[in-house]
Design a protein around this motif. Structure first.
Motif, mmCIF file in Angstrom:
data_model
loop_
_atom_site.group_PDB
_atom_site.id
_atom_site.type_symbol
_atom_site.label_atom_id
_atom_site.label_comp_id
_atom_site.label_asym_id
_atom_site.label_seq_id
_atom_site.Cartn_x
_atom_site.Cartn_y
_atom_site.Cartn_z
ATOM 1 N N LEU A 134 0.807 -1.324 0.006
ATOM 2 C CA LEU A 134 0.082 0.175 -0.043
ATOM 3 C C LEU A 134 0.950 1.380 0.059
ATOM 4 N N LEU A 135 2.232 1.204 -0.097
ATOM 5 C CA LEU A 135 3.128 2.327 -0.200
ATOM 6 C C LEU A 135 3.713 2.404 -1.878
ATOM 7 N N VAL A 136 3.982 3.426 -2.263
ATOM 8 C CA VAL A 136 4.639 4.017 -3.713
ATOM 9 C C VAL A 136 5.917 4.601 -3.319
ATOM 10 N N CYS A 137 7.073 4.091 -4.019
ATOM 11 C CA CYS A 137 8.192 5.072 -4.088
ATOM 12 C C CYS A 137 8.008 6.217 -5.365
ATOM 13 N N ASP A 138 7.842 7.212 -4.951
ATOM 14 C CA ASP A 138 7.416 8.179 -5.683
ATOM 15 C C ASP A 138 8.625 9.094 -6.226
ATOM 16 N N HIS A 139 8.562 9.632 -7.554
ATOM 17 C CA HIS A 139 9.604 10.558 -7.914
ATOM 18 C C HIS A 139 8.975 12.248 -7.690
ATOM 19 N N LYS A 140 9.790 12.782 -6.920
ATOM 20 C CA LYS A 140 9.441 14.164 -6.455
ATOM 21 C C LYS A 140 9.083 14.888 -7.556
ATOM 22 N N VAL A 141 10.345 14.842 -8.587
ATOM 23 C CA VAL A 141 10.212 15.684 -9.664
ATOM 24 C C VAL A 141 10.357 14.472 -10.714
ATOM 25 N N PRO A 142 9.369 14.509 -11.812
ATOM 26 C CA PRO A 142 9.221 13.544 -12.966
ATOM 27 C C PRO A 142 10.599 13.323 -13.597
ATOM 28 N N HIS A 143 11.252 12.076 -13.635
ATOM 29 C CA HIS A 143 12.458 11.875 -14.463
ATOM 30 C C HIS A 143 12.354 12.015 -15.901
ATOM 31 N N ARG A 144 11.278 11.727 -16.583
ATOM 32 C CA ARG A 144 10.932 11.655 -17.977
ATOM 33 C C ARG A 144 12.179 11.105 -18.729
ATOM 34 N N GLY A 145 12.632 9.938 -18.243
ATOM 35 C CA GLY A 145 13.602 9.223 -18.949
ATOM 36 C C GLY A 145 15.156 9.346 -18.483
ATOM 37 N N ASP A 146 15.170 10.506 -17.526
ATOM 38 C CA ASP A 146 16.433 10.824 -16.993
ATOM 39 C C ASP A 146 17.004 9.771 -16.093
ATOM 40 N N GLU A 147 17.885 9.044 -16.502
ATOM 41 C CA GLU A 147 18.142 8.013 -15.362
ATOM 42 C C GLU A 147 18.928 8.464 -14.271
ATOM 43 N N ARG A 148 19.505 9.667 -14.247
ATOM 44 C CA ARG A 148 20.484 10.157 -12.997
ATOM 45 C C ARG A 148 19.019 10.613 -12.251
ATOM 46 N N LEU A 149 18.127 11.312 -12.583
ATOM 47 C CA LEU A 149 16.955 11.585 -11.830
ATOM 48 C C LEU A 149 16.215 10.347 -11.427
ATOM 49 N N PHE A 150 16.124 9.431 -12.177
ATOM 50 C CA PHE A 150 15.284 8.107 -11.636
ATOM 51 C C PHE A 150 15.884 7.523 -10.631
ATOM 52 N N TRP A 151 17.295 7.401 -10.540
ATOM 53 C CA TRP A 151 18.010 6.670 -9.511
ATOM 54 C C TRP A 151 18.451 7.680 -8.440
ATOM 55 N N ASP A 152 18.065 8.951 -8.111
ATOM 56 C CA ASP A 152 18.594 9.735 -7.399
ATOM 57 C C ASP A 152 17.583 9.837 -5.974
ATOM 58 N N GLU A 153 18.292 8.976 -4.967
ATOM 59 C CA GLU A 153 17.470 8.838 -4.010
ATOM 60 C C GLU A 153 16.888 10.176 -3.215
ATOM 61 N N THR A 154 17.564 11.114 -3.569
ATOM 62 C CA THR A 154 16.689 12.247 -2.942
ATOM 63 C C THR A 154 15.684 13.014 -3.571
ATOM 64 N N ASN A 155 15.620 12.266 -4.834
ATOM 65 C CA ASN A 155 14.194 12.542 -5.792
ATOM 66 C C ASN A 155 13.225 11.546 -5.494
ATOM 67 N N LEU A 156 13.417 10.699 -4.474
ATOM 68 C CA LEU A 156 12.351 9.758 -4.196
ATOM 69 C C LEU A 156 11.874 9.963 -3.013
ATOM 70 N N GLN A 157 10.519 9.499 -2.689
ATOM 71 C CA GLN A 157 9.863 9.530 -1.535
ATOM 72 C C GLN A 157 8.833 8.552 -1.276
ATOM 73 N N THR A 158 8.418 8.377 -0.235
ATOM 74 C CA THR A 158 7.227 7.469 0.070
ATOM 75 C C THR A 158 5.898 8.077 0.213
ATOM 76 N N LEU A 159 4.980 7.310 -0.741
ATOM 77 C CA LEU A 159 3.624 8.228 -0.659
ATOM 78 C C LEU A 159 2.743 6.582 -0.438
ATOM 79 N N CYS A 160 1.518 6.906 0.477
ATOM 80 C CA CYS A 160 0.675 5.890 0.391
ATOM 81 C C CYS A 160 0.032 5.703 -0.818
ATOM 82 N N LYS A 161 -0.553 4.525 -1.256
ATOM 83 C CA LYS A 161 -0.997 4.489 -2.648
ATOM 84 C C LYS A 161 -2.232 5.402 -2.806
ATOM 85 N N ALA A 162 -3.106 5.779 -1.875
ATOM 86 C CA ALA A 162 -4.044 6.390 -2.062
ATOM 87 C C ALA A 162 -3.613 8.048 -2.344
#
Length: 74
Positions: free
Chosen positions: A25-53
């Motif tokens: 019931l959790l999602v690892c969400d990108h704060k800033v959409p990565h739009r194919g940028d691998e650096r942004l995709f894997w950057d842990e500072t750009n990731l956050q936990t959100l509940c699925k709802a």
């Protein structure tokens, strides 16, 4: 799992803050959409936990409303 642990299995939306032990019931969400940028995709500072709802409602609504500002629409 690293991001869920870092965020203490808690939705990072200030309005929510729900603690969720069921990781299905959790999602690892990108704060800033990565739009194919691998650096942004894997950057842990750009990731956050959100509940699925929150992810499936509030976050998606925000992203859809900003499509015209992100250059997706011509």
């Amino acid at each position: 799992m690293t991001i869920f642990q870092r965020d203490l299995f808690t939705c990072q939306r200030i309005e929510c803050g729900k603690l969720e032990g069921n990781t299905a019931l959790l999602v690892c969400d990108h704060k800033v959409p990565h739009r194919g940028d691998e650096r942004l995709f894997w950057d842990e500072t750009n990731l956050q936990t959100l509940c699925k709802a929150c992810h499936d409602t509030i976050k998606q609504r925000e992203e859809q409303s900003s499509l015209h500002m992100r250059g997706v629409w011509h």
